[in-house]
Design a protein around this motif. Structure first.
Motif, PDB file in Angstrom:
ATOM      1  N   GLN A 175       0.832  -1.202   0.000  1.00 28.64           N
ATOM      2  CA  GLN A 175       0.000   0.000   0.000  1.00 28.64           C
ATOM      3  C   GLN A 175       0.870   1.258   0.000  1.00 28.64           C
ATOM      4  OE1 GLN A 175      -3.351   0.291  -0.431  1.00 28.64           O
ATOM      5  NE2 GLN A 175      -3.129  -1.902  -0.865  1.00 28.64           N
ATOM      6  N   GLU A 176       1.938   1.235   0.791  1.00 26.46           N
ATOM      7  CA  GLU A 176       2.869   2.367   0.796  1.00 26.46           C
ATOM      8  C   GLU A 176       3.534   2.519  -0.569  1.00 26.46           C
ATOM      9  OE1 GLU A 176       5.725   2.306   3.907  1.00 26.46           O
ATOM     10  OE2 GLU A 176       4.261   1.904   5.490  1.00 26.46           O
ATOM     11  N   LEU A 177       3.868   1.389  -1.167  1.00 26.49           N
ATOM     12  CA  LEU A 177       4.523   1.401  -2.472  1.00 26.49           C
ATOM     13  C   LEU A 177       3.606   1.976  -3.540  1.00 26.49           C
ATOM     14  CD1 LEU A 177       7.194   0.550  -3.801  1.00 26.49           C
ATOM     15  CD2 LEU A 177       6.162  -1.679  -4.269  1.00 26.49           C
ATOM     16  N   ILE A 178       2.342   1.599  -3.504  1.00 29.51           N
ATOM     17  CA  ILE A 178       1.370   2.110  -4.482  1.00 29.51           C
ATOM     18  C   ILE A 178       1.231   3.623  -4.355  1.00 29.51           C
ATOM     19  CG2 ILE A 178      -1.076   2.136  -5.106  1.00 29.51           C
ATOM     20  CD1 ILE A 178      -1.119  -0.880  -4.334  1.00 29.51           C
ATOM     21  N   ARG A 179       1.047   4.094  -3.123  1.00 29.84           N
ATOM     22  CA  ARG A 179       0.908   5.543  -2.904  1.00 29.84           C
ATOM     23  C   ARG A 179       2.175   6.285  -3.321  1.00 29.84           C
ATOM     24  NH1 ARG A 179      -1.720   3.645   1.864  1.00 29.84           N
ATOM     25  NH2 ARG A 179       0.235   3.819   3.024  1.00 29.84           N
ATOM     26  N   GLY A 180       3.314   5.723  -2.944  1.00 31.51           N
ATOM     27  CA  GLY A 180       4.579   6.374  -3.276  1.00 31.51           C
ATOM     28  C   GLY A 180       4.838   6.429  -4.767  1.00 31.51           C
ATOM     29  N   LEU A 181       4.506   5.353  -5.470  1.00 31.65           N
ATOM     30  CA  LEU A 181       4.757   5.305  -6.908  1.00 31.65           C
ATOM     31  C   LEU A 181       3.850   6.279  -7.656  1.00 31.65           C
ATOM     32  CD1 LEU A 181       6.461   3.911  -9.038  1.00 31.65           C
ATOM     33  CD2 LEU A 181       4.684   2.177  -9.255  1.00 31.65           C
ATOM     34  N   ILE A 182       2.598   6.360  -7.254  1.00 32.58           N
ATOM     35  CA  ILE A 182       1.673   7.305  -7.892  1.00 32.58           C
ATOM     36  C   ILE A 182       2.134   8.740  -7.653  1.00 32.58           C
ATOM     37  CG2 ILE A 182      -0.673   8.230  -7.803  1.00 32.58           C
ATOM     38  CD1 ILE A 182      -1.654   5.373  -7.313  1.00 32.58           C
ATOM     39  N   GLU A 183       2.598   9.025  -6.433  1.00 29.68           N
ATOM     40  CA  GLU A 183       3.107  10.361  -6.130  1.00 29.68           C
ATOM     41  C   GLU A 183       4.373  10.652  -6.936  1.00 29.68           C
ATOM     42  OE1 GLU A 183       3.429  14.113  -4.107  1.00 29.68           O
ATOM     43  OE2 GLU A 183       1.819  12.729  -4.654  1.00 29.68           O
ATOM     44  N   LEU A 184       5.220   9.645  -7.095  1.00 26.04           N
ATOM     45  CA  LEU A 184       6.444   9.820  -7.872  1.00 26.04           C
ATOM     46  C   LEU A 184       6.135  10.175  -9.320  1.00 26.04           C
ATOM     47  CD1 LEU A 184       9.522   9.585  -8.265  1.00 26.04           C
ATOM     48  CD2 LEU A 184       9.197   7.130  -8.646  1.00 26.04           C
ATOM     49  N   THR A 185       5.177   9.482  -9.924  1.00 31.18           N
ATOM     50  CA  THR A 185       4.835   9.780 -11.318  1.00 31.18           C
ATOM     51  C   THR A 185       4.263  11.188 -11.453  1.00 31.18           C
ATOM     52  OG1 THR A 185       2.636   8.765 -11.080  1.00 31.18           O
ATOM     53  CG2 THR A 185       4.429   7.353 -11.848  1.00 31.18           C
ATOM     54  N   ARG A 186       3.496  11.622 -10.446  1.00 33.01           N
ATOM     55  CA  ARG A 186       2.941  12.983 -10.483  1.00 33.01           C
ATOM     56  C   ARG A 186       4.059  14.020 -10.421  1.00 33.01           C
ATOM     57  NH1 ARG A 186       1.863  17.080  -7.270  1.00 33.01           N
ATOM     58  NH2 ARG A 186       2.660  16.017  -5.412  1.00 33.01           N
ATOM     59  N   LEU A 187       5.000  13.818  -9.513  1.00 29.77           N
ATOM     60  CA  LEU A 187       6.098  14.770  -9.360  1.00 29.77           C
ATOM     61  C   LEU A 187       6.995  14.792 -10.596  1.00 29.77           C
ATOM     62  CD1 LEU A 187       7.076  14.077  -5.638  1.00 29.77           C
ATOM     63  CD2 LEU A 187       5.875  16.077  -6.544  1.00 29.77           C
ATOM     64  N   ARG A 188       7.209  13.636 -11.194  1.00 25.54           N
ATOM     65  CA  ARG A 188       8.030  13.589 -12.410  1.00 25.54           C
ATOM     66  C   ARG A 188       7.353  14.345 -13.548  1.00 25.54           C
ATOM     67  NH1 ARG A 188      12.111  10.175 -13.255  1.00 25.54           N
ATOM     68  NH2 ARG A 188      11.492   9.885 -15.417  1.00 25.54           N
ATOM     69  N   ARG A 189       6.040  14.194 -13.666  1.00 25.11           N
ATOM     70  CA  ARG A 189       5.317  14.911 -14.724  1.00 25.11           C
ATOM     71  C   ARG A 189       5.385  16.417 -14.486  1.00 25.11           C
ATOM     72  NH1 ARG A 189      -0.440  13.221 -17.194  1.00 25.11           N
ATOM     73  NH2 ARG A 189       0.994  11.904 -18.364  1.00 25.11           N
ATOM     74  N   GLU A 190       5.222  16.841 -13.243  1.00 23.97           N
ATOM     75  CA  GLU A 190       5.312  18.264 -12.933  1.00 23.97           C
ATOM     76  C   GLU A 190       6.708  18.801 -13.246  1.00 23.97           C
ATOM     77  OE1 GLU A 190       4.146  18.946  -8.922  1.00 23.97           O
ATOM     78  OE2 GLU A 190       2.012  18.550  -9.287  1.00 23.97           O
ATOM     79  N   ALA A 191       7.728  18.016 -12.916  1.00 24.68           N
ATOM     80  CA  ALA A 191       9.102  18.434 -13.203  1.00 24.68           C
ATOM     81  C   ALA A 191       9.317  18.599 -14.702  1.00 24.68           C
ATOM     82  CB  ALA A 191      10.091  17.415 -12.639  1.00 24.68           C
ATOM     83  N   LYS A 192       8.741  17.700 -15.493  1.00 26.04           N
ATOM     84  CA  LYS A 192       8.876  17.801 -16.949  1.00 26.04           C
ATOM     85  C   LYS A 192       8.144  19.030 -17.486  1.00 26.04           C
ATOM     86  CE  LYS A 192       9.608  12.944 -18.108  1.00 26.04           C
ATOM     87  NZ  LYS A 192       9.115  11.792 -18.901  1.00 26.04           N
ATOM     88  N   ASP A 193       6.977  19.316 -16.914  1.00 26.24           N
ATOM     89  CA  ASP A 193       6.225  20.502 -17.344  1.00 26.24           C
ATOM     90  C   ASP A 193       7.022  21.778 -17.058  1.00 26.24           C
ATOM     91  OD1 ASP A 193       4.149  18.942 -18.212  1.00 26.24           O
ATOM     92  OD2 ASP A 193       2.920  19.215 -16.411  1.00 26.24           O
ATOM     93  N   ILE A 194       7.598  21.840 -15.861  1.00 27.56           N
ATOM     94  CA  ILE A 194       8.398  23.012 -15.499  1.00 27.56           C
ATOM     95  C   ILE A 194       9.620  23.121 -16.401  1.00 27.56           C
ATOM     96  CG2 ILE A 194       9.811  24.053 -13.677  1.00 27.56           C
ATOM     97  CD1 ILE A 194       7.888  22.747 -11.651  1.00 27.56           C
ATOM     98  N   ARG A 195      10.257  21.986 -16.660  1.00 29.53           N
ATOM     99  CA  ARG A 195      11.430  21.989 -17.535  1.00 29.53           C
ATOM    100  C   ARG A 195      11.081  22.510 -18.923  1.00 29.53           C
ATOM    101  NH1 ARG A 195      13.954  16.281 -19.114  1.00 29.53           N
ATOM    102  NH2 ARG A 195      11.899  16.181 -20.088  1.00 29.53           N
ATOM    103  N   ALA A 196       9.941  22.085 -19.451  1.00 26.90           N
ATOM    104  CA  ALA A 196       9.523  22.533 -20.782  1.00 26.90           C
ATOM    105  C   ALA A 196       9.289  24.045 -20.805  1.00 26.90           C
ATOM    106  CB  ALA A 196       8.256  21.794 -21.204  1.00 26.90           C
ATOM    107  N   LYS A 197       8.663  24.572 -19.747  1.00 23.88           N
ATOM    108  CA  LYS A 197       8.418  26.012 -19.678  1.00 23.88           C
ATOM    109  C   LYS A 197       9.729  26.789 -19.583  1.00 23.88           C
ATOM    110  CE  LYS A 197       3.850  25.555 -17.534  1.00 23.88           C
ATOM    111  NZ  LYS A 197       3.045  25.777 -16.308  1.00 23.88           N
ATOM    112  N   LEU A 198      10.659  26.262 -18.795  1.00 20.79           N
ATOM    113  CA  LEU A 198      11.954  26.930 -18.662  1.00 20.79           C
ATOM    114  C   LEU A 198      12.725  26.911 -19.974  1.00 20.79           C
ATOM    115  CD1 LEU A 198      13.117  25.674 -15.144  1.00 20.79           C
ATOM    116  CD2 LEU A 198      12.380  27.977 -15.760  1.00 20.79           C
ATOM    117  N   ARG A 199      12.614  25.825 -20.712  1.00 16.66           N
ATOM    118  CA  ARG A 199      13.285  25.753 -22.010  1.00 16.66           C
ATOM    119  C   ARG A 199      12.724  26.803 -22.968  1.00 16.66           C
ATOM    120  NH1 ARG A 199      13.593  19.172 -23.001  1.00 16.66           N
ATOM    121  NH2 ARG A 199      15.571  18.825 -21.896  1.00 16.66           N
ATOM    122  N   GLY A 200      11.404  26.939 -22.949  1.00 15.04           N
ATOM    123  CA  GLY A 200      10.790  27.948 -23.804  1.00 15.04           C
ATOM    124  C   GLY A 200      11.234  29.346 -23.423  1.00 15.04           C
TER     125      GLY A 200
END
Length: 233
Positions: free
Chosen positions: A27-52
């Protein structure tokens, strides 16, 4: 989870304790993995904006909409030199932030993360997670797969190097035999060389076997993840 499984196999814990611990950790692993994917997506969005933003600055735009309102209240631009200097500072700050995000996104431990992902996907129904979470998991898996492709290439190069070393050792063994036959080596020297070379040969072969087993295992786990997620995004 692997440690808990090992504790069960070695008798350190009974099956009831094992089941309880596994359920809690999963259960901890499921919650942690879902949170990890969310944070990675946010990091990619920020990176794309900074590149622009960095691209706009490199093109020499005198006004960058994301920062203009913040700096214009405290800085009065009177010359082109001041603006160029400010653009340079902004660009350096942006590049530094992008590098930090890049390091975070690329910081992947293939073995542990693919193990966690395949374990989680085997315990949940991806259709119940929602489209955004599902897409995040697919994107994460694609990142893992891309990272693994690079690492696998390095492993294959390592195998090639080890195979070359094996050929060299095998040649040395043959040479050792010849030198013994023609009387250049006595029995003691011959046996010492043979034992040393065979030990080295076995070590090289064992390393190759371990690498190939690791490759097969991770390949199988990644394929299983794609099957559970219904293919790549």
């Amino acid at each position: 989870l692997e440690r808990v499984d090992l504790m069960l196999r070695t008798g350190e814990i009974d099956s009831r304790t094992h089941k309880s611990l596994v359920e809690d950790y999963e259960q901890e692993l499921i919650r942690g993995l879902i949170e990890l994917t969310r944070l990675r997506r946010e990091a990619k969005d920020i990176r794309a904006k900074l590149r622009g933003l960095a691209t706009k600055i490199r093109l020499g735009l005198e006004r960058v909409s994301e920062y203009h309102s913040a700096v214009s209240a405290t800085i009065k631009f009177t010359t082109r030199d001041v603006m160029v200097s400010l653009e340079g500072e902004l660009l350096r700050a942006i590049n530094s932030r992008m590098q930090s995000l890049e390091d975070t996104i690329n910081d992947i431990n293939i073995e542990s993360e693919i193990y966690a992902l395949v374990r989680v996907l085997g315990k949940i129904s991806v259709n119940e997670l929602g489209e955004r979470v599902n897409e995040g998991l697919k994107e994460y898996l694609n990142d893992l797969s891309d990272k693994w492709a690079l690492l696998k290439s390095e492993y294959m190069e390592r195998i090639s190097t080890l195979e070359e070393k094996i050929s060299d050792v095998e040649m040395s063994l043959k040479e050792n035999d010849v030198r013994f036959v023609i009387g250049e080596y006595d029995k003691i020297t011959y046996e010492e060389n043979r034992i040393k070379l065979e030990r080295k040969l076995n070590s090289l072969r064992s390393e190759i076997e371990e690498i190939r087993e690791k490759i097969d295992l991770i390949d199988a786990r990644i394929l299983k993840c794609f099957e559970l997620l219904g293919g790549s995004s």
